[in-house]
Design an enzyme around this catalytic site. Structure first.
Site, PDB file in Angstrom:
ATOM      1  N   HIS A 132       2.797   4.306   2.389  1.00 25.54           N
ATOM      2  CA  HIS A 132       3.153   3.067   2.077  1.00 25.54           C
ATOM      3  C   HIS A 132       4.376   2.705   1.915  1.00 25.54           C
ATOM      4  CE1 HIS A 132       2.056  -1.257   0.693  1.00 25.54           C
ATOM      5  NE2 HIS A 132       1.208  -1.148   1.560  1.00 25.54           N
ATOM      6  N   ILE A 157       7.294   0.763  -0.291  1.00 19.92           N
ATOM      7  CA  ILE A 157       6.966  -0.275  -0.910  1.00 19.92           C
ATOM      8  C   ILE A 157       5.484  -0.191  -1.714  1.00 19.92           C
ATOM      9  CG2 ILE A 157       6.146  -2.910  -0.628  1.00 19.92           C
ATOM     10  CD1 ILE A 157       7.678  -2.616   2.132  1.00 19.92           C
ATOM     11  N   GLY A 211       0.613  -4.380  -3.061  1.00 17.15           N
ATOM     12  CA  GLY A 211       0.366  -5.510  -3.762  1.00 17.15           C
ATOM     13  C   GLY A 211      -0.674  -5.222  -4.861  1.00 17.15           C
ATOM     14  N   VAL A 212      -2.077  -4.401  -4.431  1.00 16.63           N
ATOM     15  CA  VAL A 212      -3.122  -4.164  -5.273  1.00 16.63           C
ATOM     16  C   VAL A 212      -2.623  -3.335  -6.329  1.00 16.63           C
ATOM     17  CG1 VAL A 212      -4.799  -4.585  -3.366  1.00 16.63           C
ATOM     18  CG2 VAL A 212      -3.846  -2.472  -3.707  1.00 16.63           C
ATOM     19  N   GLU A 270      -3.348  -4.190 -10.279  1.00 18.09           N
ATOM     20  CA  GLU A 270      -4.014  -3.116 -11.324  1.00 18.09           C
ATOM     21  C   GLU A 270      -3.204  -3.077 -12.415  1.00 18.09           C
ATOM     22  OE1 GLU A 270      -6.540  -0.365 -13.066  1.00 18.09           O
ATOM     23  OE2 GLU A 270      -6.672  -1.755 -11.415  1.00 18.09           O
TER      24      GLU A 270
END
Length: 161
Positions: free
Chosen positions: A62, A68, A71-72, A76
């Site tokens: 990723h 990057i 976002g998850v 978290e």
């Protein structure tokens, strides 16, 4: 010698290092996403710190050549910060609580988080009880908004016996 529940009033704690974090939440590498928690006001708010490094496993895919932080994973990290806050608020140090997401609302992503960034993860209690908590969280890098969300979580002590 580690503190015991009888010997320590955790409600006055204003900072949690990695050792204390690991006594409160069950997460471990590669899923422990916070390095410390500071500015703790039990029952109210706290700020987690995430030092983003290139050697984290999600950067392998990723994205290759353009790492990057997903976002998850930022959401978290906000949740882990809130779990430390709740753990100190409810005196759950060394009691092995599990915390489960119940909802994530109003999530927005404003800035890429990349290796070398230091992410400040501010969480504020919107409401809380013994088991169900709701938070508003913001993740910033150098004061610039990276992500924000509202989320609810449930604390479960029964799963660990």
């Amino acid at each position: 010698m580690p503190d015991t529940a009888q010997a320590r009033d955790w409600s006055t704690t204003t900072e949690a290092d990695l050792s204390l974090i690991m006594r409160i939440i069950p997460h471990r590498y590669p899923f422990l996403l916070i390095d410390k928690v500071r500015d703790i006001k039990t029952g109210e708010e706290a700020t987690g710190v995430k030092n983003v490094t290139f050697n984290e496993p999600h950067f392998q895919g990723h994205f290759p050549g353009a790492p990057i932080m997903p976002g998850v994973m930022i959401i978290e990290a906000l949740a882990q910060t809130s779990a430390v806050l709740v753990g100190l608020t409810l005196d759950l140090v060394d009691k092995e609580p599990l915390v489960y997401f119940m909802s994530i609302d109003k999530a927005k992503f404003r800035r890429k988080v990349v290796p070398g960034d230091v992410v400040d993860l501010h969480v504020k209690v919107l409401r809380g009880s013994s088991k169900i908590w709701k938070f508003q969280g913001t993740a910033t890098v150098n004061g610039e908004m990276a992500a924000e969300a509202e989320f609810m979580a449930m604390i479960d002590l029964s799963a660990r016996g």
